[in-house]
Design a protein around this motif. Structure first.
Motif, mmCIF file in Angstrom:
data_model
loop_
_atom_site.group_PDB
_atom_site.id
_atom_site.type_symbol
_atom_site.label_atom_id
_atom_site.label_comp_id
_atom_site.label_asym_id
_atom_site.label_seq_id
_atom_site.Cartn_x
_atom_site.Cartn_y
_atom_site.Cartn_z
ATOM 1 N N GLN A 39 15.617 46.541 15.300
ATOM 2 C CA GLN A 39 15.882 45.109 15.220
ATOM 3 C C GLN A 39 16.226 44.526 16.582
ATOM 4 O OE1 GLN A 39 17.577 43.666 11.198
ATOM 5 N NE2 GLN A 39 18.691 45.532 11.645
ATOM 6 N N ARG A 40 16.984 45.277 17.360
ATOM 7 C CA ARG A 40 17.369 44.806 18.691
ATOM 8 C C ARG A 40 16.136 44.677 19.596
ATOM 9 N NH1 ARG A 40 21.522 42.210 21.345
ATOM 10 N NH2 ARG A 40 22.194 43.294 23.217
ATOM 11 N N MET A 41 15.293 45.718 19.606
ATOM 12 C CA MET A 41 14.110 45.683 20.446
ATOM 13 C C MET A 41 13.144 44.596 19.983
ATOM 14 S SD MET A 41 11.385 48.691 21.424
ATOM 15 C CE MET A 41 12.345 49.289 22.806
ATOM 16 N N TYR A 42 12.942 44.482 18.672
ATOM 17 C CA TYR A 42 12.049 43.473 18.130
ATOM 18 C C TYR A 42 12.495 42.077 18.567
ATOM 19 C CZ TYR A 42 8.899 41.372 14.685
ATOM 20 O OH TYR A 42 7.890 40.658 14.091
ATOM 21 N N HIS A 43 13.777 41.834 18.468
ATOM 22 C CA HIS A 43 14.310 40.520 18.834
ATOM 23 C C HIS A 43 14.140 40.239 20.312
ATOM 24 C CE1 HIS A 43 17.816 37.854 19.946
ATOM 25 N NE2 HIS A 43 17.183 37.114 19.067
ATOM 26 N N MET A 44 14.397 41.230 21.150
ATOM 27 C CA MET A 44 14.306 41.023 22.589
ATOM 28 C C MET A 44 12.864 40.800 23.049
ATOM 29 S SD MET A 44 17.133 40.773 24.058
ATOM 30 C CE MET A 44 18.842 40.935 23.566
ATOM 31 N N ILE A 45 11.918 41.485 22.415
ATOM 32 C CA ILE A 45 10.520 41.361 22.824
ATOM 33 C C ILE A 45 9.899 40.067 22.306
ATOM 34 C CG2 ILE A 45 8.216 42.371 22.602
ATOM 35 C CD1 ILE A 45 9.545 45.111 22.495
ATOM 36 N N THR A 46 10.163 39.733 21.039
ATOM 37 C CA THR A 46 9.483 38.602 20.412
ATOM 38 C C THR A 46 10.259 37.299 20.494
ATOM 39 O OG1 THR A 46 10.467 38.967 18.213
ATOM 40 C CG2 THR A 46 8.458 40.211 18.761
ATOM 41 N N ALA A 224 22.379 53.692 30.407
ATOM 42 C CA ALA A 224 21.473 53.261 31.468
ATOM 43 C C ALA A 224 22.087 52.006 32.067
ATOM 44 C CB ALA A 224 20.086 52.968 30.919
ATOM 45 N N VAL A 225 22.401 52.055 33.351
ATOM 46 C CA VAL A 225 23.117 50.962 34.013
ATOM 47 C C VAL A 225 22.155 50.212 34.929
ATOM 48 C CG1 VAL A 225 25.051 50.362 35.509
ATOM 49 C CG2 VAL A 225 25.268 52.278 33.897
ATOM 50 N N PHE A 226 22.015 48.915 34.673
ATOM 51 C CA PHE A 226 21.110 48.061 35.449
ATOM 52 C C PHE A 226 21.920 47.001 36.192
ATOM 53 C CE2 PHE A 226 18.862 49.658 31.809
ATOM 54 C CZ PHE A 226 17.594 49.959 32.264
ATOM 55 N N GLU A 227 21.472 46.664 37.398
ATOM 56 C CA GLU A 227 22.121 45.588 38.146
ATOM 57 C C GLU A 227 21.387 44.278 37.906
ATOM 58 O OE1 GLU A 227 23.990 45.134 42.517
ATOM 59 O OE2 GLU A 227 21.801 45.251 42.514
ATOM 60 N N SER A 228 22.156 43.240 37.617
ATOM 61 C CA SER A 228 21.614 41.886 37.457
ATOM 62 C C SER A 228 22.033 41.054 38.656
ATOM 63 C CB SER A 228 22.147 41.251 36.163
ATOM 64 O OG SER A 228 21.801 39.884 36.087
ATOM 65 N N GLU A 238 17.157 37.404 31.113
ATOM 66 C CA GLU A 238 15.857 37.849 31.616
ATOM 67 C C GLU A 238 15.839 39.364 31.793
ATOM 68 O OE1 GLU A 238 12.004 38.083 32.995
ATOM 69 O OE2 GLU A 238 13.048 36.500 31.874
ATOM 70 N N LEU A 239 16.930 39.929 32.308
ATOM 71 C CA LEU A 239 17.011 41.371 32.482
ATOM 72 C C LEU A 239 16.942 42.088 31.140
ATOM 73 C CD1 LEU A 239 17.449 43.896 34.203
ATOM 74 C CD2 LEU A 239 19.916 43.457 34.104
ATOM 75 N N LEU A 240 17.639 41.575 30.129
ATOM 76 C CA LEU A 240 17.615 42.187 28.804
ATOM 77 C C LEU A 240 16.199 42.247 28.242
ATOM 78 C CD1 LEU A 240 20.671 40.988 26.661
ATOM 79 C CD2 LEU A 240 19.883 43.330 26.997
ATOM 80 N N ARG A 241 15.472 41.150 28.381
ATOM 81 C CA ARG A 241 14.113 41.117 27.866
ATOM 82 C C ARG A 241 13.238 42.163 28.569
ATOM 83 N NH1 ARG A 241 13.562 36.985 24.478
ATOM 84 N NH2 ARG A 241 14.704 35.033 24.808
ATOM 85 N N ARG A 242 13.425 42.311 29.878
ATOM 86 C CA ARG A 242 12.623 43.274 30.624
ATOM 87 C C ARG A 242 12.992 44.715 30.243
ATOM 88 N NH1 ARG A 242 12.154 43.119 36.629
ATOM 89 N NH2 ARG A 242 10.270 44.277 36.094
ATOM 90 N N ASP A 273 23.543 34.605 43.970
ATOM 91 C CA ASP A 273 23.722 35.950 44.522
ATOM 92 C C ASP A 273 24.711 36.790 43.718
ATOM 93 O OD1 ASP A 273 21.982 35.383 46.689
ATOM 94 O OD2 ASP A 273 23.626 34.385 47.758
ATOM 95 N N TYR A 274 25.188 36.254 42.587
ATOM 96 C CA TYR A 274 26.190 36.990 41.805
ATOM 97 C C TYR A 274 25.583 38.271 41.246
ATOM 98 C CZ TYR A 274 29.695 38.149 38.302
ATOM 99 O OH TYR A 274 30.642 38.804 37.559
ATOM 100 N N ARG A 275 26.323 39.372 41.401
ATOM 101 C CA ARG A 275 25.857 40.670 40.936
ATOM 102 C C ARG A 275 26.772 41.207 39.845
ATOM 103 N NH1 ARG A 275 22.138 43.167 44.463
ATOM 104 N NH2 ARG A 275 21.715 41.876 46.318
ATOM 105 N N CYS A 276 26.175 41.598 38.739
ATOM 106 C CA CYS A 276 26.918 42.228 37.658
ATOM 107 C C CYS A 276 26.059 43.360 37.090
ATOM 108 C CB CYS A 276 27.288 41.228 36.564
ATOM 109 S SG CYS A 276 25.881 40.386 35.808
ATOM 110 N N GLU A 277 26.567 44.084 36.122
ATOM 111 C CA GLU A 277 25.849 45.227 35.560
ATOM 112 C C GLU A 277 25.705 45.098 34.062
ATOM 113 O OE1 GLU A 277 26.890 48.861 38.671
ATOM 114 O OE2 GLU A 277 28.052 48.672 36.816
#
Length: 284
Positions: A39-46, A224-228, A238-242, A273-277
């Motif tokens: 459900q989470r992936m479906y929502h983020m993609i569509t 999995a840690v991503f920088e935004s 936008e990062l979540l969707r990707r 320039d704000y950076r968060c994770e």
């Protein structure tokens, strides 16, 4: 790709059983996934929840049945509505006109097509990440119930932050923030209602909690840690969707059953320039 085939198989199953009661356990099993992750992936993609997709598809097909001459009351029951009134209300919300008006010559109706999943290899932006193993820990903060239906969470979560900043809760939390900073924690996802709890929190403190604050346990997990980089919440969305549409399908990881965590260092969240994770619990 197994992931792509599984997601399309799940959509085909939904379409083949569009008039039946939705069984998220069966659909997610076909998608080789947990109900939460599917459900989470479906929502983020569509951009829509599975439940919303089914609702729109049923009403699209209902309009075709009405135009073909079927009785409105029969169409209402066919697509799972308990009363003609509830069907008419839902029909008008999607199509903008009543089922009766849909039969008039020249009536304008909306069609929501069946979805299919494809992989688009863009390669225009790197997605740097690191895998972190972290044991169980506790957080304290304020919590509110949210819904993913209609992407309302993209409105409700920022408003919750603004409210906490206005009433002083954010200042209190920043004064108690630990190594990670202030956290946004999405947890307790309900697979039947598209709802979840969202906390604005910090790592557990020894001080007594003021009224309205709660404590919660974050389970041990692989993250999995991503920088935004960019203003919040736009850059995070936008990062979540990707992550869901590009990174997970290409790496073989999928969401594990633990909360998502946004890690916000103290700073100007509106800065370009704000950076968060963003911490996503994953498993292979």
């Amino acid at each position: 790709m197994d992931w792509l085939k599984a997601m399309n198989n799940a959509v085909e199953y939904i379409e083949d059983n569009i008039n039946e009661k939705f069984d998220i356990e069966k659909v997610s099993k076909i998608a080789l996934s947990s109900p939460f992750h599917f459900q989470r992936m479906y929502h983020m993609i569509t951009g829509v929840t599975v439940a919303e997709y089914i609702r729109r598809r049923r009403l699209t097909l209902a309009a075709q049945d009405i135009l073909s001459g079927e009785k409105i009351i029969n169409v209402a029951y066919k697509y799972g509505y308990e009363t003609p009134e509830s069907f008419t209300k839902a029909f008008k919300k999607l199509h903008g006109i009543s089922p009766t008006a849909a039969r008039e010559q020249g009536a304008s109706l909306k069609a929501y097509p069946k979805l299919s999943f494809h992989i688009s290899i863009k390669g225009d932006k790197d997605m740097n990440y690191k895998i972190v193993e972290k044991g169980s820990f506790k957080v304290v903060g304020k919590q509110k119930r949210m819904t993913m239906s209609g992407e309302e969470n993209f409105k409700q979560v920022p408003k919750f932050w603004y409210d906490c900043m206005a009433d002083g809760s954010y200042d209190w939390l920043t004064s108690k923030a630990g190594k990670l900073g202030v956290l946004g924690v999405s947890k307790d996802f309900d697979k039947f209602t598209d709802e979840f709890n969202y906390m604005i929190a910090v790592e557990e403190i020894k001080d007594p909690l003021p009224k309205g604050y709660i404590s919660a346990t974050i389970p041990a997990a692989t993250w999995a840690v991503f920088e935004s980089v960019g203003p919040v919440p736009e850059a995070l969305h936008e990062l979540l969707r990707r992550i869901y549409s590009e990174w997970m399908p290409s790496t073989g990881y999928q969401h594990d059953c633990a909360p998502d965590i946004d890690v916000f260092p103290i700073g100007d969240m509106s800065s370009p320039d704000y950076r968060c994770e963003l911490w996503i619990p994953v498993r292979k």
